[in-house]
Design an enzyme around this catalytic site. Structure first.
Site, PDB file in Angstrom:
ATOM      1  N   ASP A 141     -29.822   6.191  20.236  1.00  0.00           N
ATOM      2  CA  ASP A 141     -30.364   7.017  18.794  1.00  0.00           C
ATOM      3  C   ASP A 141     -31.776   6.412  18.724  1.00  0.00           C
ATOM      4  O   ASP A 141     -31.973   5.597  18.279  1.00  0.00           O
ATOM      5  CB  ASP A 141     -29.420   6.913  17.653  1.00  0.00           C
ATOM      6  CG  ASP A 141     -28.173   7.423  17.542  1.00  0.00           C
ATOM      7  OD1 ASP A 141     -27.483   7.608  18.811  1.00  0.00           O
ATOM      8  OD2 ASP A 141     -27.483   7.860  16.652  1.00  0.00           O
TER       9      ASP A 141
ATOM     10  N   LYS B 285     -31.063  14.747  15.121  1.00  0.00           N
ATOM     11  CA  LYS B 285     -30.441  13.809  13.994  1.00  0.00           C
ATOM     12  C   LYS B 285     -31.475  13.769  12.851  1.00  0.00           C
ATOM     13  O   LYS B 285     -32.424  13.519  12.892  1.00  0.00           O
ATOM     14  CB  LYS B 285     -30.009  12.291  14.564  1.00  0.00           C
ATOM     15  CG  LYS B 285     -29.810  11.478  13.538  1.00  0.00           C
ATOM     16  CD  LYS B 285     -29.038  10.281  14.107  1.00  0.00           C
ATOM     17  CE  LYS B 285     -28.749   9.141  13.178  1.00  0.00           C
ATOM     18  NZ  LYS B 285     -28.509   7.746  13.664  1.00  0.00           N
TER      19      LYS B 285
ATOM     20  N   LYS C 116     -26.700  15.907  14.365  1.00  0.00           N
ATOM     21  CA  LYS C 116     -25.895  15.049  13.674  1.00  0.00           C
ATOM     22  C   LYS C 116     -26.763  14.334  12.147  1.00  0.00           C
ATOM     23  O   LYS C 116     -27.963  13.979  12.156  1.00  0.00           O
ATOM     24  CB  LYS C 116     -26.020  13.489  14.468  1.00  0.00           C
ATOM     25  CG  LYS C 116     -25.627  12.347  13.710  1.00  0.00           C
ATOM     26  CD  LYS C 116     -25.624  11.059  14.730  1.00  0.00           C
ATOM     27  CE  LYS C 116     -25.162   9.633  14.030  1.00  0.00           C
ATOM     28  NZ  LYS C 116     -25.368   8.559  14.818  1.00  0.00           N
TER      29      LYS C 116
END
Length: 329
Positions: A166, A229, A265
């Site tokens: 991430d 995300k 996400k």
């Protein structure tokens, strides 16, 4: 909703879908992207009251939500023991008696998400389960460490066993409209990750406008992001429904143009089961059923699982239980 299964020995979720290879930066497409803020906010405001599922259907949706959670601990006082407990919860997120009453086999969360230092402990605790370990990287959460160190951090996390990375983008590239710099940065992060899948954290609460969110989403996908995300969870404003609508529509447009599916996400501030249901409904409406699986949708959450488990026990027994009855790591 079809029965949810995620049993030991299954493939990692992200191996199911062909990986997004990216494409050359198309500035005509990027500049053409707009966002009608008032219309987006009106659409998002209708969701919580308009989409509701009850009883067995609600239980099924909540079980699906569990399989899409990146169970997360990103605290300064993290320890290896805490991470091991969290991994145990990822392996058995719902008490066996509740699952048995629901007629369900064993399920797991979608992944565990930790800082780089905790990756080895998480990998060891999850060995043989097929549950991926995600590592936050690139100077998380601000993304302002020296560039060479951000790239090196990715490499070290992959070497330690993380199968998902991430990364945080440089917000200044978005705020300054320097889309080429954002594209080049994302391509470098993707290359440094190798076979590990990359979730690009946009930190949407710091991007100023929904148009910036839409354009940043598109550029990161063009550069090869496997997921986009919303947030690090450390910003003042994290995941919201308007931001999610914008990002999902960017994903849909990218899929229509290229044929590749990119995951989504939302992260930060999603702690209630009812909120999870709203996000799942939005995914279903905007992207379709294929995105309602852990290879294409994740919740970034630490406390969401506890509330979902309480709601499932209420469904089974008719009574709400105390939170201490549901170990959350």
């Amino acid at each position: 909703m079809e029965q949810v299964r995620n049993v030991e020995g299954t493939q990692l979720p992200q191996t199911v879908e062909p990986r997004n290879p990216g494409m050359p930066l198309d500035m005509d497409w990027v500049r053409a992207v707009q966002a009608n803020t008032s219309a987006i906010e009106r659409r998002a405001a209708t969701l919580p009251g308009r989409r509701s599922v009850k009883k067995d259907h609600q239980a099924a949706w909540l079980l699906r939500a569990i399989t899409c959670i990146d169970l997360t601990t990103l605290s300064g006082d993290d320890t290896e023991d805490r991470v091991r407990r969290l991994c145990a919860k990822a392996r058995q997120p719902v008490r066996p008696d509740i699952l048995q009453a629901l007629g369900m086999e064993r399920i797991t969360t979608g992944a565990i998400c930790v800082y780089h230092e905790m990756v080895p402990a998480a990998v060891e605790a999850l060995r043989g389960t097929g549950i991926p370990v995600a590592a936050v990287s690139t100077g998380f959460p601000a993304g302002l460490s020296p560039y060479r160190l951000r790239l090196a951090e990715i490499g070290e996390s992959v070497e330690a066993g993380a199968s998902e990375i991430d990364i945080v983008i440089s917000r200044r590239h978005v705020l300054g409209g320097n889309w080429q710099a954002l594209y080049d940065e994302m391509k470098d992060f993707r290359a440094a990750s190798g076979e590990a899948h990359v979730k690009a954290i946009l930190a949407t609460g710091e991007l100023g406008t929904l148009r910036n969110v839409a354009r940043a989403s598109l550029v990161c996908m063009m550069a090869g992001a496997d997921f986009i995300k919303t947030s690090t969870g450390k910003e003042g404003v994290n995941a919201t429904l308007p931001v999610s609508l914008v990002m999902m529509r960017a994903i849909r447009a990218y899929h229509e143009r290229t044929g590749y599916r990119v995951g989504y996400k939302p992260a930060g501030g999603i702690s209630k089961a009812k909120d999870a249901l709203t996000y799942l409904a939005l995914v279903k409406e905007e992207l379709g059923d294929r995105w309602l699986r852990p290879d294409l949708f994740r919740f970034g959450a630490s406390s969401l699982l506890g509330d979902i488990e309480r709601q499932l026990e209420h469904h089974v027994t008719g009574a709400y239980s105390a939170s201490w009855r549901h170990a959350a790591g």
